[in-house]
Scaffold this active site. Structure first.
Site, PDB file in Angstrom:
ATOM      1  CG  ASP A 121       9.881  85.065  44.526  1.00 21.81           C
ATOM      2  OD1 ASP A 121      11.003  84.576  44.759  1.00 21.81           O
ATOM      3  OD2 ASP A 121       8.814  84.442  44.735  1.00 21.81           O
ATOM      4  CE  LYS A 164      25.110  73.356  43.506  1.00 23.64           C
ATOM      5  NZ  LYS A 164      25.472  73.587  44.884  1.00 23.64           N
TER       6      LYS A 164
HETATM    7  P1  NAD Z   1      13.767  78.727  47.668  1.00 25.11           P
HETATM    8  O1  NAD Z   1      12.680  77.728  47.510  1.00 25.11           O
HETATM    9  O2  NAD Z   1      14.010  79.332  49.024  1.00 25.11           O
HETATM   10  O3  NAD Z   1      13.537  79.939  46.649  1.00 25.11           O
HETATM   11  C1  NAD Z   1      13.011  79.818  45.369  1.00 25.11           C
HETATM   12  C2  NAD Z   1      12.259  81.089  45.064  1.00 25.11           C
HETATM   13  O4  NAD Z   1      11.785  81.021  43.718  1.00 25.11           O
HETATM   14  C3  NAD Z   1      11.026  81.296  45.966  1.00 25.11           C
HETATM   15  O5  NAD Z   1      11.058  82.600  46.536  1.00 25.11           O
HETATM   16  C4  NAD Z   1       9.849  81.111  45.014  1.00 25.11           C
HETATM   17  O6  NAD Z   1       8.718  81.915  45.361  1.00 25.11           O
HETATM   18  C5  NAD Z   1      10.479  81.569  43.716  1.00 25.11           C
HETATM   19  N1  NAD Z   1       9.769  81.112  42.529  1.00 25.11           N
HETATM   20  C6  NAD Z   1       9.252  79.885  42.270  1.00 25.11           C
HETATM   21  N2  NAD Z   1       8.674  79.862  41.061  1.00 25.11           N
HETATM   22  C7  NAD Z   1       8.808  81.108  40.533  1.00 25.11           C
HETATM   23  C8  NAD Z   1       8.433  81.705  39.304  1.00 25.11           C
HETATM   24  N3  NAD Z   1       7.776  81.018  38.368  1.00 25.11           N
HETATM   25  N4  NAD Z   1       8.746  82.997  39.109  1.00 25.11           N
HETATM   26  C9  NAD Z   1       9.415  83.698  40.039  1.00 25.11           C
HETATM   27  N5  NAD Z   1       9.800  83.193  41.227  1.00 25.11           N
HETATM   28  C10 NAD Z   1       9.506  81.907  41.466  1.00 25.11           C
HETATM   29  O7  NAD Z   1      15.092  78.024  47.115  1.00 25.11           O
HETATM   30  P2  NAD Z   1      16.630  78.446  47.378  1.00 25.11           P
HETATM   31  O8  NAD Z   1      17.153  77.724  48.562  1.00 25.11           O
HETATM   32  O9  NAD Z   1      16.751  79.929  47.284  1.00 25.11           O
HETATM   33  O10 NAD Z   1      17.313  77.756  46.102  1.00 25.11           O
HETATM   34  C11 NAD Z   1      17.307  78.357  44.814  1.00 25.11           C
HETATM   35  C12 NAD Z   1      18.269  77.585  43.925  1.00 25.11           C
HETATM   36  O11 NAD Z   1      19.572  77.593  44.503  1.00 25.11           O
HETATM   37  C13 NAD Z   1      17.884  76.103  43.754  1.00 25.11           C
HETATM   38  O12 NAD Z   1      18.112  75.733  42.423  1.00 25.11           O
HETATM   39  C14 NAD Z   1      18.816  75.405  44.732  1.00 25.11           C
HETATM   40  O13 NAD Z   1      19.058  74.059  44.360  1.00 25.11           O
HETATM   41  C15 NAD Z   1      20.048  76.279  44.630  1.00 25.11           C
HETATM   42  N6  NAD Z   1      20.951  76.223  45.803  1.00 25.11           N
HETATM   43  C16 NAD Z   1      20.458  76.270  47.067  1.00 25.11           C
HETATM   44  C17 NAD Z   1      21.336  76.252  48.150  1.00 25.11           C
HETATM   45  C18 NAD Z   1      20.834  76.314  49.582  1.00 25.11           C
HETATM   46  O14 NAD Z   1      21.626  76.114  50.505  1.00 25.11           O
HETATM   47  N7  NAD Z   1      19.576  76.633  49.820  1.00 25.11           N
HETATM   48  C19 NAD Z   1      22.730  76.179  47.939  1.00 25.11           C
HETATM   49  C20 NAD Z   1      23.200  76.154  46.626  1.00 25.11           C
HETATM   50  C21 NAD Z   1      22.303  76.190  45.565  1.00 25.11           C
END
Ligand code: NAD
Length: 297
Positions: free
Chosen positions: A31, A171
């Site tokens: 990450d 989705k």
């Molecule tokens: P988040 O923002 O908490 O996590 C994203 C992570 O990606 C962060 O830790 C960030 O540092 C990392 N990141 C960003 N750019 C990066 C890169 N270039 N290389 C490596 N790491 C990188 O988001 P989340 O809530 O974990 O969501 C992730 C995905 O899941 C999204 O596409 C979201 O739409 C989907 N999603 C989220 C939920 C929810 O309830 N939060 C539910 C279903 C799906």
């Protein structure tokens, strides 16, 4: 047990990766947030300090990132994962991204001899922690079967959406409807409160009608889904009732953007000659307007 590269250890990804570690797999973790990597590495995964290192020995690489551009950059960018990946590895994108970006990634990876499927998830971060996500798998039968042991550690249920690219499509459709319905529900309750109804009364009524139950299992099965548009509740009357609610909202000062937009669909249906058809004929009207064949008579 497999070696799994995991990229994107945010709210969702950290919990999903933790469940794979708990399940006995070897995780290569990356990450851009080094603290997130360190926190998981403390649970047993291997910290990687650059994205390509995730590929080392990996049977699977999972991405769980905020958007499609980031998924593309970690996979196919300079120093990306794919160049370093063994040819029999399977890439699984579990992020929510634009379906056309998914299609493009699957094709571009295939051109480099790497298989990719998508498996976006339903539910929330609490379910990610509990390992009870809904996995919407888009891939070949063989890919889904291969990934199933991983899905079983992260989710409670896997839906085979019907082929590559279909997981992300279902989705997006699901989220579209739940997100829009959330706004429509808020509109209805704001109006209810403004005209002096309490929430419990409104909910008690609506939980027994299509308002609360949704239309797929109530008004649609015996009507538009069967090709029967004879009116159980006709478009003209639905248009009238929607108009009353909107007038009332205008008089008492509650904005109703969702309802106002949907009145125009009933209006269009009437203009198209559907006024005496069942209210579920709005689906047929939208098929018409979207240049798709109609199904009902
Ligand atoms: P988040 O923002 O908490 O996590 C994203 C992570 O990606 C962060 O830790 C960030 O540092 C990392 N990141 C960003 N750019 C990066 C890169 N270039 N290389 C490596 N790491 C990188 O988001 P989340 O809530 O974990 O969501 C992730 C995905 O899941 C999204 O596409 C979201 O739409 C989907 N999603 C989220 C939920 C929810 O309830 N939060 C539910 C279903 C799906």
């Amino acid at each position: 047990m497999a070696t799994v590269g995991f990229i994107g250890l945010g709210q969702m990804g950290a919990a999903m990766a933790a469940n794979l570690i708990k399940g006995g797999h070897d995780l290569n973790l990356y990450d851009i947030n080094a603290d997130a990597v360190a926190a998981l590495a403390a649970k047993g995964g291997k910290a990687c300090d650059r994205v390509a290192a995730v590929a080392e020995g990996a049977d699977f690489v999972i991405t769980m990132l905020p958007n499609g551009a980031l998924v593309r950059s970690v996979l196919l960018g300079e120093e990306g994962v794919v160049a370093a990946l063994k040819k029999d590895a399977l890439v699984i994108d579990m992020s929510t991204i634009h379906p056309l970006e998914t299609d493009g990634l699957i094709a571009d990876l295939a051109a480099k001899g790497i298989e990719m499927m998508e498996a976006p998830v339903g539910r929330t971060s609490d379910h990610a922690i509990a390992g009870t996500l809904l996995i919407l798998a888009g891939g070949t039968k063989a890919q889904i079967e291969r990934a199933q042991p991983l899905f079983d550690l992260m989710g409670a249920e896997t839906v085979d959406a019907g082929g590559p690219g279909k997981g992300i499509r279902v989705k997006i459709i699901n989220n579209y409807m739940s997100i829009a319905l959330n706004a429509l529900s808020a509109e209805a309750i704001a109006l209810a409160e403004k005209i002096g109804l309490d929430f419990d009364t409104a909910m008690a009524v609506m939980s027994g009608t299509p308002a609360g139950k949704g239309h797929f299992t109530t008004s649609w099965p015996n009507k538009v889904l069967k090709g029967d548009l004879s009116p159980a509740f006709m478009i003209d009357l639905a248009h009238k009732d929607l108009g009353i609610a909107l007038d009332l909202a205008n008089q008492v000062g509650v904005p109703m953007p969702m309802g106002a937009a949907s009145r125009e669909l009933y209006n269009m249906s009437r203009i198209a000659g559907r006024g005496r058809q069942d209210w579920t004929a709005v689906l047929e009207q939208l098929r018409d307007l979207s240049d798709m064949p109609t199904k009902a008579n």
